[in-house]
Design a protein around this motif. Structure first.
Motif, PDB file in Angstrom:
ATOM      1  N   MET A   6      62.950  36.205  -0.400  1.00 29.44           N
ATOM      2  CA  MET A   6      62.009  37.188  -0.951  1.00 29.44           C
ATOM      3  C   MET A   6      61.539  36.757  -2.338  1.00 29.44           C
ATOM      4  O   MET A   6      60.352  36.870  -2.647  1.00 29.44           O
ATOM      5  CB  MET A   6      62.634  38.586  -1.003  1.00 29.44           C
ATOM      6  N   ASP A   7      62.475  36.289  -3.172  1.00 22.93           N
ATOM      7  CA  ASP A   7      62.080  35.800  -4.493  1.00 22.93           C
ATOM      8  C   ASP A   7      61.074  34.664  -4.360  1.00 22.93           C
ATOM      9  O   ASP A   7      60.057  34.641  -5.043  1.00 22.93           O
ATOM     10  CB  ASP A   7      63.292  35.292  -5.279  1.00 22.93           C
ATOM     11  N   TYR A   8      61.365  33.729  -3.476  1.00 20.80           N
ATOM     12  CA  TYR A   8      60.480  32.587  -3.284  1.00 20.80           C
ATOM     13  C   TYR A   8      59.097  33.049  -2.827  1.00 20.80           C
ATOM     14  O   TYR A   8      58.075  32.602  -3.353  1.00 20.80           O
ATOM     15  CB  TYR A   8      61.077  31.615  -2.262  1.00 20.80           C
ATOM     16  N   LYS A  12      55.672  32.659  -4.788  1.00 21.71           N
ATOM     17  CA  LYS A  12      54.579  31.936  -4.152  1.00 21.71           C
ATOM     18  C   LYS A  12      53.313  32.787  -4.125  1.00 21.71           C
ATOM     19  O   LYS A  12      52.221  32.294  -4.428  1.00 21.71           O
ATOM     20  CB  LYS A  12      54.980  31.529  -2.728  1.00 21.71           C
ATOM     21  N   SER A  13      53.442  34.056  -3.776  1.00 27.97           N
ATOM     22  CA  SER A  13      52.283  34.958  -3.742  1.00 27.97           C
ATOM     23  C   SER A  13      51.659  35.094  -5.122  1.00 27.97           C
ATOM     24  O   SER A  13      50.429  34.984  -5.272  1.00 27.97           O
ATOM     25  CB  SER A  13      52.699  36.337  -3.221  1.00 27.97           C
ATOM     26  N   LEU A  14      52.476  35.311  -6.138  1.00 28.12           N
ATOM     27  CA  LEU A  14      51.957  35.440  -7.499  1.00 28.12           C
ATOM     28  C   LEU A  14      51.336  34.121  -7.966  1.00 28.12           C
ATOM     29  O   LEU A  14      50.297  34.119  -8.632  1.00 28.12           O
ATOM     30  CB  LEU A  14      53.064  35.898  -8.453  1.00 28.12           C
ATOM     31  N   HIS A  15      51.967  33.024  -7.614  1.00 29.37           N
ATOM     32  CA  HIS A  15      51.438  31.694  -7.954  1.00 29.37           C
ATOM     33  C   HIS A  15      50.028  31.530  -7.382  1.00 29.37           C
ATOM     34  O   HIS A  15      49.097  31.150  -8.107  1.00 29.37           O
ATOM     35  CB  HIS A  15      52.376  30.615  -7.408  1.00 29.37           C
ATOM     36  N   ILE A  16      49.856  31.851  -6.115  1.00 27.99           N
ATOM     37  CA  ILE A  16      48.550  31.696  -5.463  1.00 27.99           C
ATOM     38  C   ILE A  16      47.513  32.618  -6.098  1.00 27.99           C
ATOM     39  O   ILE A  16      46.390  32.191  -6.408  1.00 27.99           O
ATOM     40  CB  ILE A  16      48.666  31.942  -3.943  1.00 27.99           C
ATOM     41  N   ILE A  17      47.851  33.871  -6.302  1.00 26.63           N
ATOM     42  CA  ILE A  17      46.919  34.841  -6.906  1.00 26.63           C
ATOM     43  C   ILE A  17      46.482  34.378  -8.297  1.00 26.63           C
ATOM     44  O   ILE A  17      45.288  34.385  -8.629  1.00 26.63           O
ATOM     45  CB  ILE A  17      47.560  36.240  -6.984  1.00 26.63           C
ATOM     46  N   LEU A  18      47.435  33.971  -9.113  1.00 25.88           N
ATOM     47  CA  LEU A  18      47.131  33.569 -10.486  1.00 25.88           C
ATOM     48  C   LEU A  18      46.328  32.271 -10.538  1.00 25.88           C
ATOM     49  O   LEU A  18      45.383  32.156 -11.330  1.00 25.88           O
ATOM     50  CB  LEU A  18      48.427  33.445 -11.287  1.00 25.88           C
ATOM     51  N   ILE A  19      46.672  31.314  -9.688  1.00 26.44           N
ATOM     52  CA  ILE A  19      45.939  30.048  -9.686  1.00 26.44           C
ATOM     53  C   ILE A  19      44.510  30.256  -9.198  1.00 26.44           C
ATOM     54  O   ILE A  19      43.571  29.675  -9.757  1.00 26.44           O
ATOM     55  CB  ILE A  19      46.689  28.971  -8.855  1.00 26.44           C
ATOM     56  N   ILE A  20      44.321  31.093  -8.183  1.00 23.19           N
ATOM     57  CA  ILE A  20      42.958  31.381  -7.723  1.00 23.19           C
ATOM     58  C   ILE A  20      42.149  32.015  -8.854  1.00 23.19           C
ATOM     59  O   ILE A  20      40.983  31.662  -9.074  1.00 23.19           O
ATOM     60  CB  ILE A  20      42.972  32.294  -6.478  1.00 23.19           C
ATOM     61  N   SER A  21      42.745  32.926  -9.583  1.00 25.34           N
ATOM     62  CA  SER A  21      42.052  33.573 -10.702  1.00 25.34           C
ATOM     63  C   SER A  21      41.700  32.557 -11.785  1.00 25.34           C
ATOM     64  O   SER A  21      40.598  32.585 -12.343  1.00 25.34           O
ATOM     65  CB  SER A  21      42.925  34.683 -11.288  1.00 25.34           C
ATOM     66  N   TRP A  22      42.632  31.672 -12.084  1.00 25.85           N
ATOM     67  CA  TRP A  22      42.389  30.622 -13.082  1.00 25.85           C
ATOM     68  C   TRP A  22      41.255  29.713 -12.627  1.00 25.85           C
ATOM     69  O   TRP A  22      40.347  29.393 -13.398  1.00 25.85           O
ATOM     70  CB  TRP A  22      43.676  29.833 -13.291  1.00 25.85           C
TER      71      TRP A  22
END
Length: 144
Positions: A6-8, A12-22
């Protein structure tokens, strides 16, 4: 084991959301450079420069947070450090960070009305695509 997974997945979900925004910011900021360069009478240049600043100061922290969540994912799978795809992806992400810094530099030039050619800014706009495409393929296929 479930908590670890779940942590992973959250990281991963937050990583994808933030990178797309960047990435959205990295795609749009050079377009604002083009608009300012096209404004030869300097009627709206200050507006474009202000938009650049706001976007840079909004999206840059999102990119840094995205990288942090990527590092948290990596911390749960340290064996990745030996793989070609991971080393290559990290190198490309470093280029994106440098590119982001370069956008700050170009923003400062436009702020000081040291505006380059439209073609220059259009070429700058394509750099991010050339870095993003291999990152996506490396991430999806995880080439060894």
């Amino acid at each position: 084991r479930i908590i670890y997974l779940m942590d992973y997945l959250i990281f991963k979900s937050l990583h994808i959301i933030l990178i797309i925004s960047w990435m959205a910011g990295l795609f749009y900021i050079p377009r604002l450079f083009v608009y300012a360069a096209e404004d030869t009478k300097r009627k709206y240049t200050s507006v474009y420069v202000e938009q650049q600043k706001r976007l840079l100061f909004f999206t840059t922290p999102l990119g840094l947070l995205g990288i942090i969540f990527g590092a948290l994912m990596f911390a749960q799978a340290l064996q990745l450090i030996e793989t070609f795809w991971f080393k290559t992806k990290i190198m490309l992400v470093a280029f994106l960070v440098l590119y982001n810094g370069f956008l700050f530099y170009e923003h400062q030039r436009q702020k000081d009305l040291k505006i380059r050619s439209i073609l220059h800014y259009k070429l700058i706009n394509e750099v991010v695509v050339l870095i993003l495409i291999p990152i996506i393929f490396l991430s999806v296929f995880k080439w060894q």
